[in-house]
Design a protein around this motif. Structure first.
Motif, short mmCIF file in Angstrom:
data_model
loop_
_atom_site.label_atom_id
_atom_site.label_comp_id
_atom_site.label_asym_id
_atom_site.label_seq_id
_atom_site.Cartn_x
_atom_site.Cartn_y
_atom_site.Cartn_z
N GLU A 104 -9.55 29.38 13.72
CA GLU A 104 -9.37 28.81 12.95
C GLU A 104 -9.33 27.52 13.25
O GLU A 104 -9.89 26.52 12.64
N LYS A 105 -8.32 27.50 14.98
CA LYS A 105 -8.41 26.34 15.00
C LYS A 105 -10.05 25.94 15.30
O LYS A 105 -9.84 24.64 15.52
N CYS A 106 -10.89 25.82 15.73
CA CYS A 106 -12.19 25.84 16.17
C CYS A 106 -13.11 25.66 14.49
O CYS A 106 -13.59 24.50 14.44
N LEU A 107 -12.35 26.19 13.70
CA LEU A 107 -12.88 25.91 12.61
C LEU A 107 -12.81 24.88 11.69
O LEU A 107 -13.55 23.74 10.96
N HIS A 108 -11.42 24.76 11.99
CA HIS A 108 -10.55 23.45 11.90
C HIS A 108 -11.48 22.13 12.15
O HIS A 108 -12.18 21.08 11.08
N VAL A 109 -12.54 21.95 13.19
CA VAL A 109 -12.80 21.21 14.52
C VAL A 109 -13.92 20.90 13.22
O VAL A 109 -14.49 19.70 13.01
N LEU A 110 -14.63 21.41 13.02
CA LEU A 110 -16.18 21.66 12.27
C LEU A 110 -16.03 21.08 10.81
O LEU A 110 -17.00 20.78 10.56
N GLU A 111 -15.23 21.73 10.42
CA GLU A 111 -14.78 21.23 8.95
C GLU A 111 -14.30 19.75 8.89
O GLU A 111 -14.03 19.01 8.11
N ASN A 112 -13.32 19.25 9.98
CA ASN A 112 -13.71 17.99 10.10
C ASN A 112 -14.67 17.19 10.48
O ASN A 112 -13.89 15.99 10.28
N ARG A 113 -15.30 17.40 10.81
CA ARG A 113 -16.26 16.62 12.21
C ARG A 113 -17.46 17.24 12.13
O ARG A 113 -17.91 17.92 12.19
N GLN A 114 -18.55 16.40 11.26
CA GLN A 114 -19.45 16.66 10.48
C GLN A 114 -20.61 16.04 12.01
O GLN A 114 -21.23 16.75 11.81
N ASP A 115 -19.92 15.71 12.75
CA ASP A 115 -20.99 14.82 14.33
C ASP A 115 -20.81 16.26 15.43
O ASP A 115 -21.52 16.33 16.23
N ILE A 116 -20.34 17.07 15.04
CA ILE A 116 -20.17 17.71 15.78
C ILE A 116 -20.30 19.79 15.23
O ILE A 116 -20.73 19.82 14.05
N GLY A 117 -21.52 19.80 16.50
CA GLY A 117 -22.76 21.54 16.45
C GLY A 117 -21.79 22.02 16.34
O GLY A 117 -22.63 23.18 15.83
N ALA A 118 -21.03 22.24 17.53
CA ALA A 118 -20.95 23.54 18.19
C ALA A 118 -19.66 23.65 18.94
O ALA A 118 -18.98 22.45 19.47
N VAL A 119 -18.81 24.13 18.86
CA VAL A 119 -17.20 24.10 19.13
C VAL A 119 -17.20 25.73 20.11
O VAL A 119 -18.01 26.88 19.64
N GLY A 120 -16.62 25.58 21.18
CA GLY A 120 -15.71 26.93 21.68
C GLY A 120 -13.96 26.42 22.59
O GLY A 120 -13.61 25.56 22.20
#
Length: 296
Positions: A104-120
């Protein structure tokens, strides 16, 4: 919806805990589970199917397939992604147990930052130690030499020596990094497909580094979210230390530098020399252990 890709190979011993943690996470009912088995023994595959049936009602949907031949981790992930329906894709090792809010928290990053391509997220091993692969720089000749010579471990707080695993940064920091670990890697499905998925030249190891490199080449950031944690058993998916796995690891290093070095000939020569030295030292270690066991 998030499609969770699980690639298994003789993984039934860790898979149940993996599915249990997924079922207990805050987004369970929004997860599409896609399991691809890399030609495990039939008894292992049969048990895997039973586990999927046990946990099926916890998720949005569950899909599975068994490949006739093990053609590598990247190949299996790409076949699974072809059947994914989610807007987001989580590459997850069966020996990685997600924290309750990690997805959920990693998804929140992607949903709010279009400049980020991958989160770990932060990955901890069962003994509490950090899995250093969860936040790394992209490999260079310098930082690779520092890591594999042992200098980075000896001077773990020195930025210019320990840059491979970024050990000078706090574990709970959230920041841009060079690459994250494929044991837990969340990205957009559209990006995964635009990049044609993982590079299938890699059999095992290195494909996550290569994927992050290609994302960065397209202008996207790679993000490490240290505020949430998952557990990574390591070696529970057919990747325990052995001569074969070590050869796969260093072969992946060779492939990476061949594909990405700006000074290809010099880099390849230096990397291959380093690999041969390391493999020779590992051979001595394995031979010594084998002799010791025989003498017991």
């Amino acid at each position: 919806m998030v499609s969770v890709l699980l690639v298994t190979y003789q993984s039934s011993k860790v898979l149940e805990s993996c599915l249990k943690h997924l079922a207990d996470c805050s987004m369970a009912d929004q997860l599409e589970i896609i399991l691809v088995d890399n030609a495990s023994r039939m008894e292992d595959w049969e048990y895997t199917k039973k586990l999927l049936d046990m946990y099926q009602e916890n998720f949005y949907s569950v899909k599975s397939m068994r490949l006739d031949k093990n053609l590598g981790y990247a190949y299996a992930n790409n076949r699974g992604a072809e059947n994914a329906e989610g807007e987001y894709l989580l590459l997850l090792n069966p020996d990685c147990y997600v924290g309750k809010d990690a997805i959920e928290k990693c998804l929140h990053v992607l949903e709010n930052r279009q400049d980020i391509g991958a989160v770990g997220c932060q990955l901890r091993m069962p003994n509490g130690e950090l899995d250093l692969a969860c936040k790394r720089s992209l490999p260079t000749l310098w930082n690779s030499a520092m890591k594999f010579s042992g200098m980075a471990k000896r001077f773990s707080r020195a930025k210019w020596i320990a840059s491979y695993n970024l050990t000078y940064l706090p574990d709970d920091i959230s920041c841009e990094v060079g690459c994250i670990c494929g044991a837990f890697l969340l990205t957009r499905m559209s990006l995964y497909r635009k990049l044609s998925g993982l590079d299938e030249d890699y059999f095992m190891y290195g494909e996550d580094i290569d994927f992050c490199k290609r994302l960065k080449d397209r202008g996207f950031l790679i993000w490490y979210l240290g505020e949430t944690t998952s557990i990574h058993v390591k070696g529970g998916n057919g990747g325990k230390k052995s001569k074969k796995s070590l050869h796969s690891f260093y072969n992946s290093m060779d492939i990476y530098f061949r594909k990405n070095s700006n000074h290809a000939r010099l880099s390849i020569w230096m990397v291959q020399c380093l690999i041969q030295i390391i493999l020779f030292l590992h051979k001595l270690k394995f031979d010594w252990v084998s002799k010791s066991i025989k003498n017991v």
